[in-house]
Design an enzyme around this catalytic site. Structure first.
Site, PDB file in Angstrom:
ATOM      1  N   HIS A 297       0.798  -1.234   0.000  1.00 58.70           N
ATOM      2  CA  HIS A 297       0.000   0.000   0.000  1.00 58.70           C
ATOM      3  C   HIS A 297       0.826   1.276   0.000  1.00 58.70           C
ATOM      4  O   HIS A 297       0.263   2.365   0.159  1.00 58.70           O
ATOM      5  CB  HIS A 297      -0.928   0.054   1.214  1.00 58.70           C
ATOM      6  CG  HIS A 297      -1.999  -0.982   1.207  1.00 58.70           C
ATOM      7  ND1 HIS A 297      -3.241  -0.782   0.659  1.00 58.70           N
ATOM      8  CD2 HIS A 297      -2.005  -2.239   1.687  1.00 58.70           C
ATOM      9  CE1 HIS A 297      -3.985  -1.868   0.817  1.00 58.70           C
ATOM     10  NE2 HIS A 297      -3.248  -2.778   1.430  1.00 58.70           N
ATOM     11  N   LYS A 480      -7.684  13.907   4.334  1.00 60.28           N
ATOM     12  CA  LYS A 480      -6.816  12.723   4.279  1.00 60.28           C
ATOM     13  C   LYS A 480      -5.813  12.816   5.421  1.00 60.28           C
ATOM     14  O   LYS A 480      -5.709  13.870   6.053  1.00 60.28           O
ATOM     15  CB  LYS A 480      -6.074  12.658   2.931  1.00 60.28           C
ATOM     16  CG  LYS A 480      -5.466  14.005   2.500  1.00 60.28           C
ATOM     17  CD  LYS A 480      -4.904  13.977   1.090  1.00 60.28           C
ATOM     18  CE  LYS A 480      -5.896  14.090  -0.008  1.00 60.28           C
ATOM     19  NZ  LYS A 480      -6.203  12.846  -0.687  1.00 60.28           N
ATOM     20  N   ARG A 481      -5.059  11.747   5.674  1.00 59.86           N
ATOM     21  CA  ARG A 481      -4.019  11.828   6.698  1.00 59.86           C
ATOM     22  C   ARG A 481      -3.101  13.002   6.381  1.00 59.86           C
ATOM     23  O   ARG A 481      -2.924  13.353   5.215  1.00 59.86           O
ATOM     24  CB  ARG A 481      -3.165  10.550   6.721  1.00 59.86           C
ATOM     25  CG  ARG A 481      -3.791   9.366   7.389  1.00 59.86           C
ATOM     26  CD  ARG A 481      -2.850   8.166   7.393  1.00 59.86           C
ATOM     27  NE  ARG A 481      -2.560   7.739   6.044  1.00 59.86           N
ATOM     28  CZ  ARG A 481      -1.335   7.641   5.517  1.00 59.86           C
ATOM     29  NH1 ARG A 481      -0.278   7.934   6.249  1.00 59.86           N
ATOM     30  NH2 ARG A 481      -1.155   7.247   4.275  1.00 59.86           N
ATOM     31  N   LYS A 486       1.370  14.336   0.645  1.00 62.27           N
ATOM     32  CA  LYS A 486       0.008  14.670   0.209  1.00 62.27           C
ATOM     33  C   LYS A 486      -0.139  16.166  -0.058  1.00 62.27           C
ATOM     34  O   LYS A 486      -1.112  16.614  -0.636  1.00 62.27           O
ATOM     35  CB  LYS A 486      -1.001  14.203   1.253  1.00 62.27           C
ATOM     36  CG  LYS A 486      -1.030  12.675   1.391  1.00 62.27           C
ATOM     37  CD  LYS A 486      -2.033  12.231   2.435  1.00 62.27           C
ATOM     38  CE  LYS A 486      -2.031  10.741   2.695  1.00 62.27           C
ATOM     39  NZ  LYS A 486      -2.802   9.961   1.702  1.00 62.27           N
ATOM     40  N   THR A 588      -8.297   6.787  -1.900  1.00 64.72           N
ATOM     41  CA  THR A 588      -9.663   6.277  -2.013  1.00 64.72           C
ATOM     42  C   THR A 588     -10.642   7.410  -1.754  1.00 64.72           C
ATOM     43  O   THR A 588     -11.788   7.352  -2.204  1.00 64.72           O
ATOM     44  CB  THR A 588      -9.914   5.122  -1.020  1.00 64.72           C
ATOM     45  OG1 THR A 588      -9.377   5.499   0.254  1.00 64.72           O
ATOM     46  CG2 THR A 588      -9.259   3.837  -1.490  1.00 64.72           C
ATOM     47  N   LYS A 592     -14.426   8.613  -3.437  1.00 61.25           N
ATOM     48  CA  LYS A 592     -15.644   8.966  -2.687  1.00 61.25           C
ATOM     49  C   LYS A 592     -16.215  10.283  -3.206  1.00 61.25           C
ATOM     50  O   LYS A 592     -17.426  10.425  -3.403  1.00 61.25           O
ATOM     51  CB  LYS A 592     -15.332   9.051  -1.181  1.00 61.25           C
ATOM     52  CG  LYS A 592     -14.962   7.691  -0.601  1.00 61.25           C
ATOM     53  CD  LYS A 592     -14.262   7.737   0.753  1.00 61.25           C
ATOM     54  CE  LYS A 592     -13.623   6.382   1.026  1.00 61.25           C
ATOM     55  NZ  LYS A 592     -12.600   6.407   2.085  1.00 61.25           N
TER      56      LYS A 592
HETATM   57  C1  26V Z   1       2.755   4.797   6.742  1.00 63.42           C
HETATM   58  C2  26V Z   1       3.775   5.514   7.288  1.00 63.42           C
HETATM   59  C3  26V Z   1       4.302   5.121   8.590  1.00 63.42           C
HETATM   60  C4  26V Z   1       5.650   5.719   8.874  1.00 63.42           C
HETATM   61  C5  26V Z   1       5.709   7.158   8.504  1.00 63.42           C
HETATM   62  C6  26V Z   1       5.406   7.397   7.075  1.00 63.42           C
HETATM   63  C7  26V Z   1       4.273   6.599   6.585  1.00 63.42           C
HETATM   64  C8  26V Z   1       3.710   6.935   5.383  1.00 63.42           C
HETATM   65  C9  26V Z   1       2.680   6.229   4.866  1.00 63.42           C
HETATM   66  C10 26V Z   1       2.196   5.151   5.548  1.00 63.42           C
HETATM   67  C11 26V Z   1       1.058   4.480   4.919  1.00 63.42           C
HETATM   68  C12 26V Z   1       0.986   3.029   5.066  1.00 63.42           C
HETATM   69  C13 26V Z   1       0.058   2.370   4.187  1.00 63.42           C
HETATM   70  C14 26V Z   1      -1.184   3.132   3.792  1.00 63.42           C
HETATM   71  O1  26V Z   1      -2.005   3.506   4.581  1.00 63.42           O
HETATM   72  N1  26V Z   1      -1.333   3.297   2.502  1.00 63.42           N
HETATM   73  C15 26V Z   1      -2.504   3.861   1.868  1.00 63.42           C
HETATM   74  O2  26V Z   1      -3.295   2.761   1.434  1.00 63.42           O
HETATM   75  C16 26V Z   1      -4.480   3.180   0.773  1.00 63.42           C
HETATM   76  C17 26V Z   1      -5.287   1.930   0.472  1.00 63.42           C
HETATM   77  O3  26V Z   1      -4.609   1.144  -0.448  1.00 63.42           O
HETATM   78  C18 26V Z   1      -4.131   3.970  -0.473  1.00 63.42           C
HETATM   79  O4  26V Z   1      -5.311   4.399  -1.083  1.00 63.42           O
HETATM   80  C19 26V Z   1      -3.257   5.154  -0.125  1.00 63.42           C
HETATM   81  O5  26V Z   1      -2.823   5.794  -1.303  1.00 63.42           O
HETATM   82  C20 26V Z   1      -2.064   4.703   0.696  1.00 63.42           C
HETATM   83  O6  26V Z   1      -1.327   5.813   1.178  1.00 63.42           O
END
Ligand code: 26V
Length: 740
Positions: A297, A480-481, A486, A588, A592
Site C-alpha cells: 500500500h 486525508k491523513r 500529500k 480512495t 468517494k
Molecule cells: C505509513 C507511514 C508510517 C511511517 C511514517 C510514514 C508513513 C507513510 C505512509 C504510511 C502508509 C501506510 C500504508 C497506507 O495507509 N497506505 C494507503 O493505502 C491506501 C489503500 O490502499 C491507499 O489508497 C493510499 O494511497 C495509501 O497511502
C-alpha cells in the site's frame, strides 16, 4: 430473527425515559439478533483478510441499512417522537489510521454484499485512532475511548479464546466477532489481549509510539499477536474438518496480507506445521507459498517495514529462526540470478528482516492498489523480484463501497439516480453507467441536491467549528491523513496566494470559495503538526478579514473521521488530490468525492489517473509534474528557490516574515528551510507545482460561474464512478487471487 420479527420487537420498544446510549444499545442488540450464525462456511474455500487496521466508522446506520431496516427504524422511532439523527452522537469505531484501514472495511462490506466468503481478522484496540483537539492551533491528542457507550455490534467468544506465546509471556487472545451484513453475513473477528497487565498492553493502542526499542517490540508483539491467533484458528479448523492432509490446506484457505503488518503469519504457519505436525520445512514452506497473497500500500521507503533481528529474537526466537531459514531458501533458489538481485530481494540482511521481501517471496500473488502504483512496484520497489517472478505481480485498483459512500451518505443523490435510471444500480453497480446518458437532463436537479448536501455540511461545520459559510460558496476539500507527500502545505500556500490576489485586486470576479481541510497527523510527526498549525493560523487570519469575508474562507475541521468524511464528500464541489506524482499509492477519498459528483483537482498520481481516464480529462482539472517529469528534474537537480516569485514567494515567506506566529517554536522556519534548501531539496516538490496549482484553482473558480456546465462535469464523474465501487475490486480479487 428475520426482518419482520425485528420490526415487531422494535415497535414494542418503550423509549420513555431512555437516553441516546440506552436506546442505541437496545436497538443495536435487537438488530444483532438478525446476525444468526456467522462462522466461515465449511466445505468451501474461504478467504481471510489479515489487517492491523479496520477503520469501521459508525456501525449503527450502516448496519441497519445493510439489514434493510434503516427506513423502517427511522419511521418507527419518529412515531415514538425520537429523531434517528440523535445517534450521530455515537462514536466511530476508528481502529485504523486512514486509507489502508478504511479499504479493509470497504472490502468486507463488498464481499458480504456479493455473497463471497471473506472474513477479516485483526486487533480489538481498546483505544482507536486518537481524538484530535486544537489548542491554540496546535494538534493535541486525546484517547479515543470508543467503547465507552458499549459495543453492541460485537459478540465476545469466550469459548474460543486461545493463547499466544512469546519467549517472555503468554497472552490470551479473546475473539470478538462483528457481523458484516450483506447478501451473506461474514465476520470480522478482532482479538483482544488479556491476562497480565503487560499482556493487556498488546491490544491497548493502535500504533503505539515506536521511536523507542520498547515501542518497536510492542509493535512486533501486536503484529504477531493477531497473526498467530488467526493462523492457529485456521489450522485447528482445518484439522477438525479435513484431518492432517495439509497439502489440502491451500485448497480451503487463502490469506490476504494487508500490507506487511501481518507477515509474521507466514512464519507462524510454518512454525506450527513443522513443530506441531512434524511436517518437513520445505513442505511447510510450499504450503505457505500456496496460501498467502500480499498487497502493498505504499512505496515510501520509510513506511516499508524492517525489523531488527535482535528485537524479534528477544520475544519470538522461533519466528526469527524460521524467517532466517526462509531467507536462506530464497537465496538458494535465486542463486542463479546474481549478487545484485539476491541482495535486493534479501529477506534477512545486515541483522534486519525485510518484511516486504519476505511477503513477496512467499506470496503466490503480490498486488499494488492502482495501475501506476503497480507499475512502480514492478519497475522500482520490487524490480528484482518482478524480473524473477513476473507472473506474481498484479494490479488491483482500489475501490470504495458505494453502499456507505453513496447510498448511505447521499440519500438525496441516490434518489435522483433511482428516479433517472431505476434502482438496479444498488445491487449491480455497473448499471450506474446508464446515468451517463442523462447528465444534461438532470443537471438542474443535481444542482439542487448539491445545495442541500452543502447546506447540511455547512450547518454541521457551523455547529462544530463555529465558522459560518454561506451555501453559495464553492467548496474545495482536502481530507486525508496529514503527510508531506500529500502536500496540504501546497494547498495552504495556494490559498494564501488567492487571498493576496483578492486583496491586491489582481484576482477579479472571484466566485466565493471555502477551502476545507480535514486531517490528523501522527503524534510524533513534527513537520505534519507544523503544517496543521500553519493552516490554522491562515484560517484565523483570512476568516477575520472583513474585506474578503464574503469571498474566501478556510476551515480546518477538528477531529476529522469517517463520519465527518461522509458529510464532506457529499457536500463538496472540488476534490483536492494533489500528492507528488508517484507517491500516493491509490487514494480512495478521490473515489468517494467522484461518486458524489465532485470534480477532481489533482496530479497524475495514484487512482487519479484512472479517474480522469474514465470520467474524462475535460471533466476534471489535472495539473503538476508527472512521474517522468519529476524523475527528470531530480536527475538534473531540483532548485526550489527558482520557483519563488511574486505572490508565490510572498505566500511561502509568510512562514518566516512574522505574518504568522508559531509561538517561538521555530517550526515554521523549519518548514521554510526544508522547502527552499539547496543541499537536500524538498523531495515532495511543493514549489515546483505551486504556480500551476493556483492557476488550476482559478480555472475551476472561473468555470463554476456557469453552474449548469459545471454540474454536468460533476455528474459525469458520478456517472462514471461504477468502476471505483469496491464490488468491482473484490470481484477481481475473488477471481484472480482468491479463486473463490
Ligand atoms: C505509513 C507511514 C508510517 C511511517 C511514517 C510514514 C508513513 C507513510 C505512509 C504510511 C502508509 C501506510 C500504508 C497506507 O495507509 N497506505 C494507503 O493505502 C491506501 C489503500 O490502499 C491507499 O489508497 C493510499 O494511497 C495509501 O497511502
Amino acid at each position: 430473527m428475520d426482518k419482520k420479527e425485528f420490526l415487531n420487537e422494535l415497535n414494542g420498544i418503550d423509549v420513555r425515559g431512555k437516553n441516546v446510549i440506552a436506546l442505541y444499545n437496545e436497538i443495536s442488540s435487537l438488530a444483532m439478533k438478525c446476525a444468526g450464525e456467522i462462522t466461515p462456511t465449511e466445505g468451501t474455500r474461504n478467504a481471510y483478510y489479515l489487517s492491523m487496521e479496520f477503520l469501521i466508522g459508525r456501525g449503527f446506520f450502516n448496519n441497519l441499512m445493510e439489514i434493510g431496516v434503516l427506513d423502517e427504524v427511522r419511521k418507527v422511532l419518529a412515531g415514538k417522537g425520537v429523531d434517528i439523527n440523535i445517534f450521530e452522537e455515537i462514536e466511530d469505531a476508528a481502529l485504523g489510521n486512514g486509507g489502508l484501514g478504511r479499504l479493509a472495511v470497504c472490502f468486507l462490506d463488498s464481499a458480504a454484499g456479493l455473497g463471497l466468503p471473506l472474513h477479516g481478522y485483526g486487533i480489538r484496540y481498546k483505544y482507536g485512532l486518537f481524538k484530535q483537539a486544537f489548542e491554540n492551533g496546535y494538534q493535541i491528542e486525546l484517547p479515543d475511548d470508543w467503547q465507552k457507550f458499549g459495543d453492541p455490534w460485537s459478540i465476545r467468544r469466550e469459548g474460543e479464546k486461545r493463547t499466544v506465546k512469546y519467549a517472555d509471556m503468554t497472552v490470551t487472545a479473546v475473539p470478538y466477532d462483528y457481523p458484516v451484513f450483506g447478501k451473506r453475513i461474514n465476520r470480522l473477528r478482532l482479538f483482544q489481549a488479556e491476562g497480565s497487565e503487560e499482556a493487556r498492553k498488546i491490544s491497548e493502542y493502535l500504533y503505539p509510539a515506536d521511536d523507542t526499542e520498547e515501542g518497536k517490540i510492542l509493535r512486533i508483539r501486536q503484529e504477531y499477536f493477531f497473526s498467530a491467533a488467526t493462523v492457529a484458528e485456521l489450522i485447528e479448523n482445518f484439522v477438525k474438518r479435513y484431518g492432517k492432509k495439509f497439502d489440502k490446506f491451500p485448497k480451503y484457505n487463502v490469506i490476504q496480507l494487508n500490507d506487511t503488518h501481518p507477515v509474521m503469519a507466514i512464519a507462524e504457519l510454518i512454525r506450527i506445521l513443522t513443530t506441531e505436525y512434524s511436517i518437513a520445512f520445505p513442505a511447510a514452506l510450499s504450503i505457505a507459498r500456496e496460501t498467502f497473497a500480499y498487497t502493498n500500500h505504499t512505496v515510501l521507503p520509510e513506511a516499508l517495514e524492517t525489523w531488527k533481528e535482535e528485537y524479534v529474537r528477544k520475544i519470538l526466537p522461533e519466528i526469527a529462526d524460521i524467517m532466517i531459514k526462509v531467507s536462506l531458501c530464497a537465496e538458494k533458489e535465486l542463486s542463479a540470478y546474481g549478487e545484485e538481485r539476491i541482495s535486493e530481494t534479501a529477506i534477512y540482511k545486515g541483522g534486519q528482516f525485510y518484511m516486504a521481501n519476505l511477503a513477496v517471496y512467499v506470496a503466490k500473488k503480490v498486488n499494488g492498489v492502482a495501475k501506476l502504483h503497480t507499475e512502480i512496484l514492478k519497475s522500482k520497489t520490487f524490480k528484482a523480484a518482478n524480473s524473477i517472478y513476473p507472473d506474481k505481480f498484479q494490479n488491483k485498483t482500489n475501490g470504495i463501497t458505494h453502499r456507505r459512500w453513496l447510498e448511505l451518505c447521499n440519500v438525496e443523490l441516490s434518489g435522483l439516480i433511482d428516479r433517472t435510471i431505476g434502482e438496479s444500480w444498488r445491487s449491480d453497480i455497473s448499471r450506474l453507467s446508464k446515468l451517463k446518458d442523462f447528465t444534461r437532463e438532470i443537471a438542474e436537479e443535481f444542482i439542487q441536491i448539491k445545495t442541500v448536501k452543502k447546506r447540511q455540511l455547512l450547518k454541521y461545520i457551523a455547529q462544530k467549528e463555529n465558522i459560518e459559510i454561506q451555501e453559495n460558496f464553492l467548496v474545495y476539500s482536502q481530507i486525508k491523513r496529514l503527510h508531506e507527500y500529500k502536500r496540504q502545505l501546497m494547498t495552504a500556500f495556494a490559498v494564501l496566494e488567492l487571498y493576496f490576489g483578492l486583496k491586491d485586486g489582481s484576482i477579479k470576479d472571484f466566485q466565493p470559495s471555502v477551502f476545507i481541510f480535514g486531517a490528523k497527523s501522527a503524534p510524533s510527526y513534527k513537520r505534519a503538526k507544523a503544517i496543521i498549525k500553519f493552516i490554522n493560523e491562515i484560517a484565523a487570519y483570512i476568516n477575520s478579514d472583513a474585506e474578503t469575508n464574503g469571498l474566501l474562507k478556510v476551515v480546518f475541521v477538528c477531529n476529522y473521521n469517517v463520519s465527518y468524511a461522509e458529510k464532506i464528500v457529499a457536500g463538496s464541489d472540488v476534490s483536492l488530490q494533489v500528492s507528488t506524482a508517484g507517491l500516493e499509492a491509490s487514494g480512495t477519498g478521490n473515489m468517494k468525492f467522484m461518486m458524489n459528483g465532485a470534480v477532481t483537482c489533482g496530479t497524475m498520481d495514484g487512482a487519479n489517473i484512472e479517474i480522469v481516464e474514465l470520467a474524462g480529462r475535460e471533466n476534471n482539472y489535472i495539473f503538476g509534474a508527472t512521474v517522468e517529469e519529476i524523475a527528470d528534474i531530480k536527475q538534473k537537480g531540483y532548485k526550489p528557490a527558482e520557483y519563488l516569485e511574486g505572490n508565490n514567494k510572498r505566500a511561502v515567506e509568510t512562514l518566516i516574515d512574522g505574518t504568522f506566529s508559531d509561538g517561538g517554536t521555530g517550526i515554521f522556519k523549519e518548514l521554510y528551510d526544508c522547502l527552499t534548501a539547496y543541499g537536500e531539496p524538498d523531495c515532495y516538490f511543493v514549489l515546483l507545482d505551486l504556480k500551476n496549482y493556483v492557476q488550476t484553482l482559478l480555472e475551476i473558480n472561473y468555470d463554476y460561474k456557469d453552474k449548469k456546465s459545471f454540474a454536468i462535469k460533476q455528474l459525469e464523474n458520478a456517472a462514471n464512478s461504477a468502476y471505483f465501487s469496491s464490488d468491482r475490486t473484490i470481484k477481481e480479487y475473488a477471481k484472480d487471487i482468491w479463486d473463490l
